[in-house]
Design a protein around this motif. Structure first.
Motif, PDB file in Angstrom:
ATOM      1  N   ALA A  16     -40.035 -36.573  17.974  1.00 36.10           N
ATOM      2  CA  ALA A  16     -38.712 -36.122  17.519  1.00 36.10           C
ATOM      3  C   ALA A  16     -38.685 -35.722  16.045  1.00 36.10           C
ATOM      4  O   ALA A  16     -37.728 -35.100  15.588  1.00 36.10           O
ATOM      5  CB  ALA A  16     -37.680 -37.216  17.778  1.00 36.10           C
ATOM      6  N   TYR A 217     -23.657 -48.841  13.075  1.00 36.84           N
ATOM      7  CA  TYR A 217     -24.933 -49.275  13.645  1.00 36.84           C
ATOM      8  C   TYR A 217     -25.173 -50.774  13.443  1.00 36.84           C
ATOM      9  O   TYR A 217     -26.306 -51.212  13.277  1.00 36.84           O
ATOM     10  CB  TYR A 217     -26.076 -48.469  13.023  1.00 36.84           C
ATOM     11  N   TYR A 254     -32.924 -47.208  14.294  1.00 31.54           N
ATOM     12  CA  TYR A 254     -32.069 -46.702  15.375  1.00 31.54           C
ATOM     13  C   TYR A 254     -31.124 -45.643  14.814  1.00 31.54           C
ATOM     14  O   TYR A 254     -30.917 -44.596  15.439  1.00 31.54           O
ATOM     15  CB  TYR A 254     -31.274 -47.846  15.999  1.00 31.54           C
ATOM     16  N   PHE A 257     -32.904 -42.282  14.264  1.00 31.93           N
ATOM     17  CA  PHE A 257     -33.096 -41.564  15.520  1.00 31.93           C
ATOM     18  C   PHE A 257     -31.776 -40.981  16.027  1.00 31.93           C
ATOM     19  O   PHE A 257     -31.719 -39.839  16.486  1.00 31.93           O
ATOM     20  CB  PHE A 257     -33.683 -42.502  16.580  1.00 31.93           C
ATOM     21  N   ASP A 258     -30.708 -41.772  15.950  1.00 32.80           N
ATOM     22  CA  ASP A 258     -29.419 -41.324  16.469  1.00 32.80           C
ATOM     23  C   ASP A 258     -28.857 -40.170  15.643  1.00 32.80           C
ATOM     24  O   ASP A 258     -28.317 -39.203  16.202  1.00 32.80           O
ATOM     25  CB  ASP A 258     -28.433 -42.492  16.474  1.00 32.80           C
ATOM     26  N   GLN A 260     -30.574 -38.012  13.989  1.00 34.98           N
ATOM     27  CA  GLN A 260     -31.365 -36.819  14.294  1.00 34.98           C
ATOM     28  C   GLN A 260     -30.941 -36.226  15.633  1.00 34.98           C
ATOM     29  O   GLN A 260     -30.815 -35.012  15.779  1.00 34.98           O
ATOM     30  CB  GLN A 260     -32.858 -37.174  14.310  1.00 34.98           C
ATOM     31  N   ARG A 261     -30.687 -37.093  16.625  1.00 36.61           N
ATOM     32  CA  ARG A 261     -30.216 -36.619  17.939  1.00 36.61           C
ATOM     33  C   ARG A 261     -28.885 -35.890  17.820  1.00 36.61           C
ATOM     34  O   ARG A 261     -28.641 -34.909  18.508  1.00 36.61           O
ATOM     35  CB  ARG A 261     -30.040 -37.811  18.901  1.00 36.61           C
ATOM     36  N   ASN A 262     -28.030 -36.394  16.932  1.00 36.57           N
ATOM     37  CA  ASN A 262     -26.696 -35.799  16.756  1.00 36.57           C
ATOM     38  C   ASN A 262     -26.688 -34.638  15.778  1.00 36.57           C
ATOM     39  O   ASN A 262     -25.616 -34.128  15.431  1.00 36.57           O
ATOM     40  CB  ASN A 262     -25.715 -36.870  16.269  1.00 36.57           C
ATOM     41  N   LYS A 263     -27.868 -34.249  15.301  1.00 37.98           N
ATOM     42  CA  LYS A 263     -28.033 -33.113  14.382  1.00 37.98           C
ATOM     43  C   LYS A 263     -27.413 -33.370  13.004  1.00 37.98           C
ATOM     44  O   LYS A 263     -27.210 -32.426  12.235  1.00 37.98           O
ATOM     45  CB  LYS A 263     -27.422 -31.827  14.972  1.00 37.98           C
ATOM     46  N   THR A 264     -27.113 -34.630  12.690  1.00 38.44           N
ATOM     47  CA  THR A 264     -26.624 -34.944  11.348  1.00 38.44           C
ATOM     48  C   THR A 264     -27.743 -34.744  10.334  1.00 38.44           C
ATOM     49  O   THR A 264     -27.509 -34.323   9.204  1.00 38.44           O
ATOM     50  CB  THR A 264     -26.106 -36.397  11.287  1.00 38.44           C
ATOM     51  N   LYS A 266     -31.802 -32.995  10.205  1.00 42.47           N
ATOM     52  CA  LYS A 266     -32.643 -32.060  10.952  1.00 42.47           C
ATOM     53  C   LYS A 266     -34.044 -32.639  11.150  1.00 42.47           C
ATOM     54  O   LYS A 266     -34.532 -33.403  10.314  1.00 42.47           O
ATOM     55  CB  LYS A 266     -32.731 -30.732  10.205  1.00 42.47           C
ATOM     56  N   SER A 267     -34.676 -32.255  12.238  1.00 34.03           N
ATOM     57  CA  SER A 267     -36.007 -32.774  12.536  1.00 34.03           C
ATOM     58  C   SER A 267     -37.034 -32.349  11.491  1.00 34.03           C
ATOM     59  O   SER A 267     -38.066 -33.005  11.313  1.00 34.03           O
ATOM     60  CB  SER A 267     -36.461 -32.327  13.922  1.00 34.03           C
TER      61      SER A 267
END
Length: 289
Positions: A16, A217, A254, A257-258, A260-264, A266-267
């Protein structure tokens, strides 16, 4: 005792992320671990300068700070005493404290709230006694933690850290500000209603332009967890070989990762997570794994 330091920055190989790094503060010392080493560095220097040889501090029954203070005191030829919040118990952490020579005073929770009153009641006439707040919170601790940023040889878009008292976060923000970095500091309070952390940080560093607080979190509150968090810990450790603890660092990773998943974030962003150690805290939840 505080002359040698081993805290490398390592890149994590995860699908990710292209640029996720971790500063391995957990490798500094097995007992004076991570940010505890940073906090105690200048606290002990001040105690020595004031010719104090009896460290008095505070914490819960599974406090990494108590173990770190006990270990630091024993290595420095100092006495140590801790007020332990709650009823008298025996566990792995307190065993280590005792082995390092720390005296323990178990204190009911209402009295524990007024730490200065406890210090005055028991040690007012001990000229050698030196007060260390819970978690080591102090200007000296902030100075020590700011050196984490001073040591970095690369510049990062984001730095992440977990927060209990906000002292480590204040030090990191101070390092960012004094080094004129544009890096965003993402702070993950591990307690419910963690917005108070910002006020604690401002006590030491008024400039919060680079500060971002993520208060969702906490997984139920301090030392609280969920099955989802335990699954994350097991998956993360199995995939990276990096141990994390349920109280602090698991919640921080956590969040990384979260977000990054939510696009807050960027990878491709360059991210540095601060591993603040505290792995002995796993023992307090060993039955949940």
């Amino acid at each position: 005792m505080f002359e040698k330091l081993y805290s490398p920055v390592e890149k994590l190989k995860l699908a990710a992320f292209n640029n996720l790094f971790v500063k391995r503060e957990d490798l500094i010392d097995p007992y004076i671990s991570g940010n505890k080493w940073r906090k105690l560095k200048y606290i002990l220097a001040k105690a020595e300068a004031e010719h104090k040889n009896h460290l008095i501090t505070f914490g819960g029954a599974y406090s990494n700070h108590l173990v770190a203070t006990a270990a630091a005191a024993s290595r420095s030829g100092l006495k140590s005493t801790a007020f332990v919040r709650g009823e008298k118990v025996t566990n792995e952490m307190l065993l280590l404290c005792k082995l390092f020579g720390m005296d323990l005073i178990f204190t009911e929770r209402e009295s524990y709230k007024d730490k200065f009153a406890l210090f005055e009641k028991h040690f007012k006439f001990d000229v050698n006694a030196y007060f260390i707040d819970e978690g080591g919170a102090s200007t000296e601790a902030v100075t020590g933690c700011s050196e984490i940023v001073d040591e970095l040889t690369d510049v990062y878009d984001h730095i992440f850290c977990a927060a209990g008292t906000g002292t480590t976060a204040a030090g990191l923000l101070d390092g960012i500000v004094k080094n004129n970095l544009k890096t965003k500091l993402h702070v993950i309070p591990v307690l419910k209603n963690g917005n108070f952390i910002k006020a604690e940080i401002v006590k030491y560093v008024p400039n919060t332009e680079n500060l971002i607080l993520h208060t969702d979190y906490h997984f139920g509150g301090y030392a609280k967890t969920t099955p989802e968090l335990f699954k994350f810990i097991k998956d993360f450790t199995a995939n990276t070989g990096l141990l994390i603890d349920p109280v602090y660092t698991a919640k921080m990773f956590y969040a990384v990762f979260d977000l990054q998943r939510n696009k807050t974030i960027k990878s491709d962003d360059k991210i540095l997570a601060i591993h603040t150690g505290g792995l002995l805290g796993i023992f307090g939840m060993k039955d949940k794994f």
